[in-house]
Design an enzyme around this catalytic site. Structure first.
Site, short mmCIF file in Angstrom:
data_model
loop_
_atom_site.label_atom_id
_atom_site.label_comp_id
_atom_site.label_asym_id
_atom_site.label_seq_id
_atom_site.Cartn_x
_atom_site.Cartn_y
_atom_site.Cartn_z
CD1 TRP A 2 -2.75 1.48 0.51
CD2 TRP A 2 -2.12 1.78 2.64
NE1 TRP A 2 -3.55 2.45 1.06
CE2 TRP A 2 -3.18 2.66 2.35
CE3 TRP A 2 -1.57 1.79 3.92
CZ2 TRP A 2 -3.70 3.53 3.30
CZ3 TRP A 2 -2.07 2.65 4.86
CH2 TRP A 2 -3.13 3.51 4.55
CG ASP B 199 -1.95 -2.48 7.55
OD1 ASP B 199 -3.11 -2.65 7.99
OD2 ASP B 199 -1.65 -1.54 6.78
CE LYS C 39 -10.01 -0.26 4.30
NZ LYS C 39 -9.62 0.47 3.13
N1 KET Z 1 -3.83 -0.47 5.75
C1 KET Z 1 -4.10 -0.97 4.52
C2 KET Z 1 -3.37 -2.15 4.03
C3 KET Z 1 -5.09 -0.34 3.75
O1 KET Z 1 -5.35 -0.87 2.56
C4 KET Z 1 -5.78 0.80 4.24
C5 KET Z 1 -6.75 1.50 3.38
C6 KET Z 1 -5.45 1.24 5.52
C7 KET Z 1 -4.46 0.59 6.24
C8 KET Z 1 -6.11 2.44 6.15
O2 KET Z 1 -7.34 2.16 6.72
P1 KET Z 1 -7.99 3.12 7.82
O3 KET Z 1 -8.18 2.24 9.01
O4 KET Z 1 -9.29 3.59 7.27
O5 KET Z 1 -7.07 4.25 8.12
N2 KET Z 1 -6.75 1.31 2.13
C9 KET Z 1 -7.69 1.84 1.12
C10 KET Z 1 -8.06 3.27 1.27
C11 KET Z 1 -6.89 4.21 1.37
O6 KET Z 1 -5.99 4.17 0.53
O7 KET Z 1 -6.91 5.01 2.33
C12 KET Z 1 -7.11 1.53 -0.27
O8 KET Z 1 -6.03 0.97 -0.39
O9 KET Z 1 -7.79 1.86 -1.27
#
Ligand code: KET
Length: 398
Positions: free
Chosen positions: A130, A211, A246
Site C-alpha cells: 500500500w 497491518d 472496512k
Molecule cells: N492499511 C491498509 C493495508 C489499507 O489498505 C488501508 C486502506 C489502511 C491501512 C487504512 O485504513 P484506515 O483504518 O481507514 O485508516 N486502504 C484503502 C483506502 C486508502 O488508501 O486510504 C485503499 O487501499 O484503497
C-alpha cells in the site's frame, strides 16, 4: 510567503477516487478505492452497526475527552478480537493497545514510536505494498526498503526470496507484513509459510509490524488473525495496527487500534506510556463516537453474532464476483490464464494490466482501477461485472 511550496501531486488512490466522482459518464465503474460496496453499488450501513449506533445515541450523556489511549472497553475488545480472549498474551497483560484514528493513525503512532525508541532501525515493506506505508514511515523519519514479495511471472509469492532477504536483515529491523488480504496484490502467505516465516523473524530478532485492515474479508474473522496469534504464541514482540473501516463499514468514523505485543506486562506498561506521550503530542486523544459503536458491536452478544453473519455475506459476495469475472474473462480471452482471480484473497486483485491498459480502460470504457493494475473486487456487482470483463477483454486484445 508560500511560493516555494510545490503543488501536491495527489494520492494515487484517493485522487483517482475523486476523478471518478467527477466523471459524468453514467456507466462508469469504480474499482479504484479499497471500499466495500454492496450489490447495488452502495457503501452498506450494516444492521449490527446501525443498531449499535442507536444504542450509543440512546445512552446519551456528556462527551468528555477520552483518555489519551482511548476507551477501555474498546481496547479490551480489540485484544480479544485479535488474539482471542483466552490467549496467554491477553490474560497476562503483555499487550499494550491504544484506540487510534483509523488504522492509519495507529500505523503512524507506531512509526513515530519506532523512530524515537529504535533509532538505528530501518523499515522493510513488501514489494509492492500500500503506497501509504512508505509515506507514513518516511514521514516519521525512517528509511524504508523493500523485500521481494509478488512474483508477476506466477501471480504468486516469491517466498524463498522473501525469506532469504529477511534472514539477512540486521536485528531489530522493522518488517511490515500484511496480516491478511495483501494490498494491492491479494496474495497472502499460506499458514505453512507463516509457520516458516515466524521462526526466522524470532531468531533474527526482527520486529514484525502487522497491518490488519481487512479482517474477515479473507477466510473469516478468526482465520484472518492466524499470523497475529501465531506470532504472539511464538513469543515474538511485534506491532499490529487493525482497522474497523472496512469490516464494519465505518470509514469516516476513523476507528482502529494499535497494539504492541511485549515480552512482559511490565514492558507493555512502558510501551503504553510512551505511546500515550506520542498521541498527546499529535492529537491528544481519539474521538468517542465511532469507537463506542465498534465496542458495542464487539461486546453485545446478539450484535456480535449478526455482525459476523453480515461480514460473512460481504466476503461471499466478493468471492462470487471473483468467480464471475474469472468466468467471463476466461471465455472471452481464451489464451490467457485468469486463475489468479480465484486464488487471491480479500478485496484486491492484481490484474497484471499495464499502465497504458489501465489508462485506456478508464478513458475509453469508464472503468477505474489503480495504475498499478489493482482492482477492488468489491466494486464489482451483478450489474457491472459483465461490462467490466468485456471492457478488460477488449483492452487486453489490444
Ligand atoms: N492499511 C491498509 C493495508 C489499507 O489498505 C488501508 C486502506 C489502511 C491501512 C487504512 O485504513 P484506515 O483504518 O481507514 O485508516 N486502504 C484503502 C483506502 C486508502 O488508501 O486510504 C485503499 O487501499 O484503497
Amino acid at each position: 510567503m508560500f511560493e516555494h511550496i510545490p503543488p501536491f501531486a495527489g494520492d494515487p488512490i484517493l485522487s483517482l477516487n475523486e476523478d471518478f466522482q467527477k466523471d459524468p459518464r453514467p456507466n462508469k465503474i469504480n474499482l479504484s478505492i479499497g471500499i466495500y460496496f454492496d450489490d447495488a453499488g452502495r457503501i452498506p450501513v450494516m444492521d449490527s452497526v446501525k443498531q449499535a449506533e442507536q444504542m450509543v445515541v440512546a445512552k446519551g450523556g456528556p462527551k468528555p475527552y477520552l483518555p489519551i489511549e482511548g476507551a477501555a472497553n474498546l481496547r479490551a475488545a480489540v485484544q480479544q478480537l485479535l488474539f482471542g480472549a483466552d490467549h496467554e498474551a491477553v490474560r497476562s497483560g503483555r499487550i499494550a493497545t491504544i484506540q487510534s484514528v483509523g488504522s492509519s493513525g495507529g500505523l503512524k503512532i507506531g512509526a513515530d514510536f519506532i523512530a524515537t525508541w529504535f533509532k538505528g532501525s530501518q523499515v522493510w515493506v513488501s514489494d509492492p505494498t500500500w503506497d501509504n506505508h512508505r509515506s507514513m514511515f518516511e514521514g516519521a523519519g525512517l528509511t524504508v526498503n523493500t523485500y521481494p514479495y509478488y512474483d508477476p511471472a506466477t501471480g504468486g509469492l516469491k517466498f524463498a526470496q522473501m525469506l532469504a532477504t529477511l534472514r539477512g536483515l540486521p536485528s531489530r529491523s522493522i518488517v511490515l507484513l500484511h496480516a491478511c488480504c495483501h494490498n494491492p496484490t491479494g496474495v497472502d502467505p499460506t499458514r505453512a509459510q507463516w509457520d516458516e516465516l515466524i521462526p526466522v523473524l524470532r531468531e533474527r530478532q526482527l520486529i514484525p509490524y502487522l497491518d490488519l485492515a481487512y479482517q474477515g474479508f479473507g477466510d473469516g474473522i478468526e482465520a484472518d488473525a492466524y499470523a497475529a496469534r501465531a506470532l504472539a504464541t511464538a513469543g515474538v514482540s511485534f506491532f499490529i495496527a487493525n482497522s474497523f473501516s472496512k469490516s464494519m463499514s465505518v470509514y469516516g468514523e476513523r476507528c482502529g487500534a494499535l497494539s504492541v505485543v511485549c515480552p512482559s506486562a511490565r514492558e507493555a506498561a512502558l510501551v503504553l506510556g510512551q505511546m500515550k506521550f506520542t498521541v498527546r503530542r499529535n492529537y491528544s486523544s481519539p474521538p468517542i463516537h465511532g469507537g463506542q459503536i465498534v465496542a458495542t458491536v464487539l461486546t453485545d452478544p446478539a450484535l456480535r453474532q449478526s455482525w459476523e453473519v453480515e461480514l460473512g455475506a460481504m466476503r461471499e459476495r466478493i468471492l462470487a464476483m471473483r468467480k464471475k469475472l474469472h468466468a467471463v474473462l476466461s471465455a472471452k480471452v481464451p489464451g490467457r490464464n485468469f486463475d489468479y482471480f480465484l486464488t487471491q484473497r480479500g478485496m484486491f486483485s492484481y490484474t497484471g494490466m499495464t499502465i497504458a491498459q489501465v489508462d485506456t480502460l478508464r478513458e475509453t470504457h469508464g472503468v477505474y482501477m489503480v495504475r498499478s493494475g489493482r482492482i477492488c473486487v468489491a466494486g464489482l456487482n451483478s450489474s457491472n461485472v459483465e461490462a467490466t470483463a468485456v471492457a478488460m477483454a477488449a483492452v487486453l486484445a489490444g
